[in-house]
Design a protein around this motif. Structure first.
Motif, short mmCIF file in Angstrom:
data_model
loop_
_atom_site.label_atom_id
_atom_site.label_comp_id
_atom_site.label_asym_id
_atom_site.label_seq_id
_atom_site.Cartn_x
_atom_site.Cartn_y
_atom_site.Cartn_z
N ALA A 50 -4.82 -17.34 -8.44
CA ALA A 50 -4.71 -16.24 -7.49
C ALA A 50 -5.91 -16.37 -6.72
N ARG A 51 -5.52 -16.07 -5.49
CA ARG A 51 -6.77 -15.91 -4.32
C ARG A 51 -6.23 -15.28 -3.42
N TYR A 52 -7.05 -14.76 -2.24
CA TYR A 52 -6.59 -14.08 -1.01
C TYR A 52 -7.17 -14.72 0.27
N TYR A 53 -6.51 -14.75 1.55
CA TYR A 53 -7.27 -15.16 2.74
C TYR A 53 -7.15 -13.82 3.51
N GLU A 54 -8.55 -13.88 4.23
CA GLU A 54 -8.49 -12.91 5.18
C GLU A 54 -8.37 -13.49 6.52
N HIS A 63 -2.65 -12.14 -0.10
CA HIS A 63 -2.81 -12.51 -1.58
C HIS A 63 -1.88 -13.64 -2.14
N VAL A 64 -2.05 -14.52 -2.89
CA VAL A 64 -1.08 -15.42 -3.58
C VAL A 64 -1.43 -15.82 -5.03
N GLY A 65 -0.29 -15.46 -5.52
CA GLY A 65 -0.50 -15.86 -7.30
C GLY A 65 0.32 -16.74 -7.75
N ARG A 122 0.84 -1.16 -0.02
CA ARG A 122 0.03 -0.13 0.01
C ARG A 122 0.71 1.18 0.08
N ASN A 123 2.25 1.24 0.26
CA ASN A 123 2.99 2.20 0.39
C ASN A 123 3.65 2.57 -1.03
N LEU A 124 3.56 1.78 -2.02
CA LEU A 124 4.16 1.93 -3.47
C LEU A 124 3.16 2.97 -4.00
N PRO A 125 3.92 3.53 -5.04
CA PRO A 125 3.36 4.60 -5.92
C PRO A 125 2.32 3.95 -6.69
N ASP A 126 2.76 2.77 -7.16
CA ASP A 126 1.71 2.06 -8.29
C ASP A 126 1.71 0.47 -7.61
N VAL A 127 0.68 0.00 -6.96
CA VAL A 127 0.58 -1.20 -6.45
C VAL A 127 0.50 -2.20 -7.41
N LYS A 128 -0.03 -2.02 -8.74
CA LYS A 128 -0.10 -3.07 -9.68
C LYS A 128 1.21 -3.08 -10.35
N GLY A 129 1.71 -2.19 -10.58
CA GLY A 129 3.29 -1.93 -11.00
C GLY A 129 4.26 -2.66 -10.07
N GLY A 130 4.15 -2.34 -8.71
CA GLY A 130 5.01 -3.29 -7.96
C GLY A 130 4.80 -4.62 -7.89
N LEU A 131 3.55 -5.14 -8.01
CA LEU A 131 3.30 -6.62 -8.19
C LEU A 131 3.86 -7.05 -9.50
N ALA A 132 3.84 -6.53 -10.38
CA ALA A 132 4.45 -6.81 -11.70
C ALA A 132 5.91 -7.11 -11.63
N GLU A 133 6.43 -5.86 -10.96
CA GLU A 133 7.93 -6.04 -10.70
C GLU A 133 8.43 -7.21 -9.96
N MET A 134 7.43 -7.73 -8.83
CA MET A 134 7.92 -8.95 -8.40
C MET A 134 7.66 -10.02 -9.03
N LEU A 182 -6.90 -8.57 -5.74
CA LEU A 182 -7.24 -9.95 -6.28
C LEU A 182 -7.16 -9.60 -7.79
N GLN A 183 -7.69 -8.71 -8.29
CA GLN A 183 -8.01 -8.39 -9.72
C GLN A 183 -6.72 -7.98 -10.37
N TYR A 184 -5.88 -7.36 -9.85
CA TYR A 184 -4.61 -7.10 -10.32
C TYR A 184 -3.85 -8.13 -10.55
N PHE A 185 -3.92 -9.15 -9.62
CA PHE A 185 -3.31 -10.50 -9.85
C PHE A 185 -3.76 -11.12 -11.16
N HIS A 186 -5.03 -11.00 -11.26
CA HIS A 186 -5.70 -11.89 -12.62
C HIS A 186 -5.24 -11.02 -13.75
N ASP A 187 -5.24 -9.73 -13.67
CA ASP A 187 -4.76 -8.74 -14.77
C ASP A 187 -3.38 -9.21 -15.25
N LEU A 188 -2.46 -9.46 -14.05
CA LEU A 188 -1.13 -9.49 -14.46
C LEU A 188 -0.87 -11.11 -15.09
#
Length: 233
Positions: A215-219, A228-230, A126-138, A204-210
């Motif tokens: 992909a799923r998440y646990y609360e 979240h796991v993908g 949540r601290n990244l300037p671009d959440v989806k971009g951070g996931l893509a980099e990982m 979760l939709q970000y994970f699907h988009d990438l």
């Protein structure tokens, strides 16, 4: 000042009390959250793991437990003060020798494609300037078949519990944080950062988009955090 500069300044300021306050503010749930997260990584002895926004190294050490003997964990963070605390923690741990710390930026990880068996991030997305971009980099630095796993604050939906939680989070957390570090600001940012962060369904939709599979998440703990796991294809 960019968000990145602002967030780095916050973590440099609170590094010396970060772990103590996290444990107190989470009512000691943070340890269980980290262990649950590592259990979702699929890591085994001999694997290589990357811990993005590793902070003081607490999740990095849990990952090291999973990959030893023979494995390796790299923790990367952009806050020198947090990494300094992490180095002291690693030196005092029997698993510390399996962890390497690197100063670096989550949005431009200094690693080649397909380097790691898993990449994790705990309370950093949540601290990244671009959440989806951070996931893509990982995703980029994880090998095909490897996992990206995020542990992050979430938005509970259960009636009554939700209201009580936000009352605590919006009012008591900043107060306790101010008492803990002796200044306003850093722990007032915490509730603001959550309000601006997408709901766990949107993440979760970000994970699907990438293009992650499975992909799923646990609360956890009533939905105040989500894992979240993908799996990278």
């Amino acid at each position: 000042m960019t968000k990145e500069e602002y967030v780095r300044g916050i973590f440099d300021t609170i590094a010396h009390r970060y772990d103590l306050l996290n444990t107190l503010l989470s009512f000691n749930c943070d340890r269980g959250w980290r262990r649950f997260t590592v259990a979702r990584t699929g890591l085994k002895p001999g694997d290589r793991a990357l811990d993005v926004c590793c902070g003081t190294g607490m999740l990095s050490l849990e990952l090291a437990r999973a990959v030893t003997p023979g494995g390796r964990v790299v923790g990367v963070d952009f806050s020198p003060a947090m990494l300094q605390v992490a180095r002291r923690r690693l030196a005092a741990s029997p698993y510390g020798a399996a962890v390497e710390l690197v100063e670096g930026n989550a949005m431009n990880l200094p690693f080649a494609d397909n380097t790691f068996d898993c990449a994790t991030i705990a309370f950093g997305l949540r601290n990244l300037p671009d959440v989806k971009g951070g996931l893509a980099e990982m995703q980029r630095v994880v090998r095909p078949g490897g996992r990206v796993v995020s542990l992050e604050l979430a938005k509970p939906s259960r009636p009554i519990f939700k209201q009580v939680y936000y009352l605590y989070f919006d009012h008591l957390v900043p107060l306790l944080g101010r008492l803990g570090i002796g200044q306003d600001g850093p722990y007032s940012y915490l509730p603001r950062s959550l309000k601006g962060y997408p709901h766990q369904e949107e993440v979760l939709q970000y994970f699907h988009d990438l293009g992650f599979t499975g992909a799923r998440y646990y609360e956890l703990t009533g939905g105040i955090v989500a894992v979240h796991v993908g799996v990278k294809v």
